[in-house]
Motif scaffolding. Structure first.
Motif, PDB file in Angstrom:
ATOM      1  N   GLU A 117      21.079  69.655  30.564  1.00  0.00           N
ATOM      2  CA  GLU A 117      22.199  68.722  30.551  1.00  0.00           C
ATOM      3  C   GLU A 117      22.023  67.740  31.705  1.00  0.00           C
ATOM      4  O   GLU A 117      21.633  68.134  32.802  1.00  0.00           O
ATOM      5  CB  GLU A 117      23.506  69.495  30.749  1.00  0.00           C
ATOM      6  N   THR A 135      22.346  66.064  19.165  1.00  0.00           N
ATOM      7  CA  THR A 135      23.460  65.592  18.352  1.00  0.00           C
ATOM      8  C   THR A 135      24.305  66.811  17.975  1.00  0.00           C
ATOM      9  O   THR A 135      23.864  67.952  18.149  1.00  0.00           O
ATOM     10  CB  THR A 135      22.953  64.907  17.061  1.00  0.00           C
ATOM     11  N   PRO A 136      25.489  66.597  17.438  1.00  0.00           N
ATOM     12  CA  PRO A 136      26.308  67.753  17.035  1.00  0.00           C
ATOM     13  C   PRO A 136      25.589  68.704  16.075  1.00  0.00           C
ATOM     14  O   PRO A 136      25.832  69.921  16.118  1.00  0.00           O
ATOM     15  CB  PRO A 136      27.533  67.103  16.377  1.00  0.00           C
ATOM     16  N   GLU A 137      24.676  68.202  15.266  1.00  0.00           N
ATOM     17  CA  GLU A 137      23.935  69.059  14.350  1.00  0.00           C
ATOM     18  C   GLU A 137      23.023  70.046  15.081  1.00  0.00           C
ATOM     19  O   GLU A 137      22.593  71.049  14.513  1.00  0.00           O
ATOM     20  CB  GLU A 137      23.109  68.218  13.369  1.00  0.00           C
ATOM     21  N   THR A 187      24.398  63.803  28.548  1.00  0.00           N
ATOM     22  CA  THR A 187      23.487  64.011  27.431  1.00  0.00           C
ATOM     23  C   THR A 187      22.901  65.409  27.550  1.00  0.00           C
ATOM     24  O   THR A 187      22.727  65.925  28.652  1.00  0.00           O
ATOM     25  CB  THR A 187      22.367  62.956  27.392  1.00  0.00           C
ATOM     26  N   LEU A 247      29.806  70.725  22.282  1.00  0.00           N
ATOM     27  CA  LEU A 247      30.149  69.459  21.636  1.00  0.00           C
ATOM     28  C   LEU A 247      30.628  68.440  22.661  1.00  0.00           C
ATOM     29  O   LEU A 247      30.239  67.266  22.611  1.00  0.00           O
ATOM     30  CB  LEU A 247      31.201  69.673  20.550  1.00  0.00           C
ATOM     31  N   VAL A 248      31.433  68.862  23.611  1.00  0.00           N
ATOM     32  CA  VAL A 248      31.904  67.955  24.665  1.00  0.00           C
ATOM     33  C   VAL A 248      30.718  67.402  25.450  1.00  0.00           C
ATOM     34  O   VAL A 248      30.634  66.193  25.713  1.00  0.00           O
ATOM     35  CB  VAL A 248      32.903  68.661  25.605  1.00  0.00           C
ATOM     36  N   LYS A 249      29.784  68.256  25.815  1.00  0.00           N
ATOM     37  CA  LYS A 249      28.622  67.811  26.594  1.00  0.00           C
ATOM     38  C   LYS A 249      27.748  66.844  25.794  1.00  0.00           C
ATOM     39  O   LYS A 249      27.210  65.900  26.343  1.00  0.00           O
ATOM     40  CB  LYS A 249      27.800  69.016  27.053  1.00  0.00           C
ATOM     41  N   ILE A 250      27.626  67.074  24.497  1.00  0.00           N
ATOM     42  CA  ILE A 250      26.799  66.212  23.651  1.00  0.00           C
ATOM     43  C   ILE A 250      27.447  64.856  23.407  1.00  0.00           C
ATOM     44  O   ILE A 250      26.760  63.836  23.357  1.00  0.00           O
ATOM     45  CB  ILE A 250      26.489  66.919  22.309  1.00  0.00           C
ATOM     46  N   THR A 251      28.758  64.820  23.264  1.00  0.00           N
ATOM     47  CA  THR A 251      29.435  63.584  22.859  1.00  0.00           C
ATOM     48  C   THR A 251      30.055  62.799  24.001  1.00  0.00           C
ATOM     49  O   THR A 251      30.457  61.651  23.797  1.00  0.00           O
ATOM     50  CB  THR A 251      30.527  63.889  21.808  1.00  0.00           C
ATOM     51  N   HIS A 252      30.144  63.364  25.184  1.00  0.00           N
ATOM     52  CA  HIS A 252      30.751  62.638  26.309  1.00  0.00           C
ATOM     53  C   HIS A 252      29.874  61.443  26.679  1.00  0.00           C
ATOM     54  O   HIS A 252      28.647  61.576  26.765  1.00  0.00           O
ATOM     55  CB  HIS A 252      30.927  63.559  27.516  1.00  0.00           C
ATOM     56  N   PRO A 253      30.468  60.268  26.905  1.00  0.00           N
ATOM     57  CA  PRO A 253      29.647  59.074  27.171  1.00  0.00           C
ATOM     58  C   PRO A 253      28.843  59.121  28.472  1.00  0.00           C
ATOM     59  O   PRO A 253      27.869  58.381  28.611  1.00  0.00           O
ATOM     60  CB  PRO A 253      30.662  57.936  27.195  1.00  0.00           C
TER      61      PRO A 253
END
Length: 179
Positions: A80, A13-15, A64, A55-61
């Motif tokens: 990734e 997650t972003p955290e 993961t 952040l892009v890699k974590i949040t892109h649909p």
């Protein structure tokens, strides 16, 4: 060989960005990376990825970042996964703490990534890109069922994060595996 420690897996997650950035950078670049066998410190002197890129890699649909924690809850490794299409996934940003490499953690993460790609996404093949000079690493993947293709991909000289390449002949060898 010692027994591989039990690992738990979850999506980042972003955290998780600060800890994941620190892990990736320590495994790929700088003097600390030389404690392991996967260092690229003699090839590239940069930070590998920044917070915005993570952040892009974590949040892109379609992607993961898979985190692996040991029994004490410490971050041991990550990778990734990107779903490129219904049949093909991409595996990258693979990192294991350099002081814990060669103990089976990487094999466990790779197996979990393959299971996720085939079981959750239904893809039938994974591909990865490895800097062509990393013959020991390419051989490690071949022993795990990956095949080195004739394809190559250019090295992103213009996209380096706060640094530079130390060679001008870098490119990626493309490996793939049917799942």
């Amino acid at each position: 060989m010692s027994q591989t420690p039990p690992l738990s897996f979850r999506a980042a997650t972003p955290e998780d960005i600060p800890a994941t950035l620190a892990l990736v950078r320590s495994a790929y670049r700088g003097e600390y990376s030389r404690m392991g066998w996967t260092t690229e410190a003699d090839l590239v002197a940069d930070e590998r990825i920044d917070e915005a890129g993570m952040l892009v890699k974590i949040t892109h649909p379609s992607s993961t970042i898979l985190l692996a924690h040991d029994g004490a809850g410490d971050l041991a490794g990550c990778c990734e996964l990107v779903k490129k299409d219904d049949n093909l996934g991409y595996f990258g940003l693979f990192a294991v703490d350099p002081t814990r490499q060669a103990g089976g953690i990487g094999r466990s993460i790779l197996a979990q990534a393959e299971a996720h790609a085939s079981g959750v996404w239904g893809v039938r093949r994974l591909e990865m890109w490895v800097i062509w000079t990393r013959q020991e690493l390419i051989s490690w993947y071949v022993r795990r069922g990956y095949v080195k293709t004739e394809r190559t991909e250019p090295f992103p000289y213009t996209d380096l994060i706060n640094g530079m390449a130390l060679r001008d002949d870098l490119h990626f060898a493309v490996l793939e595996k049917d799942l």
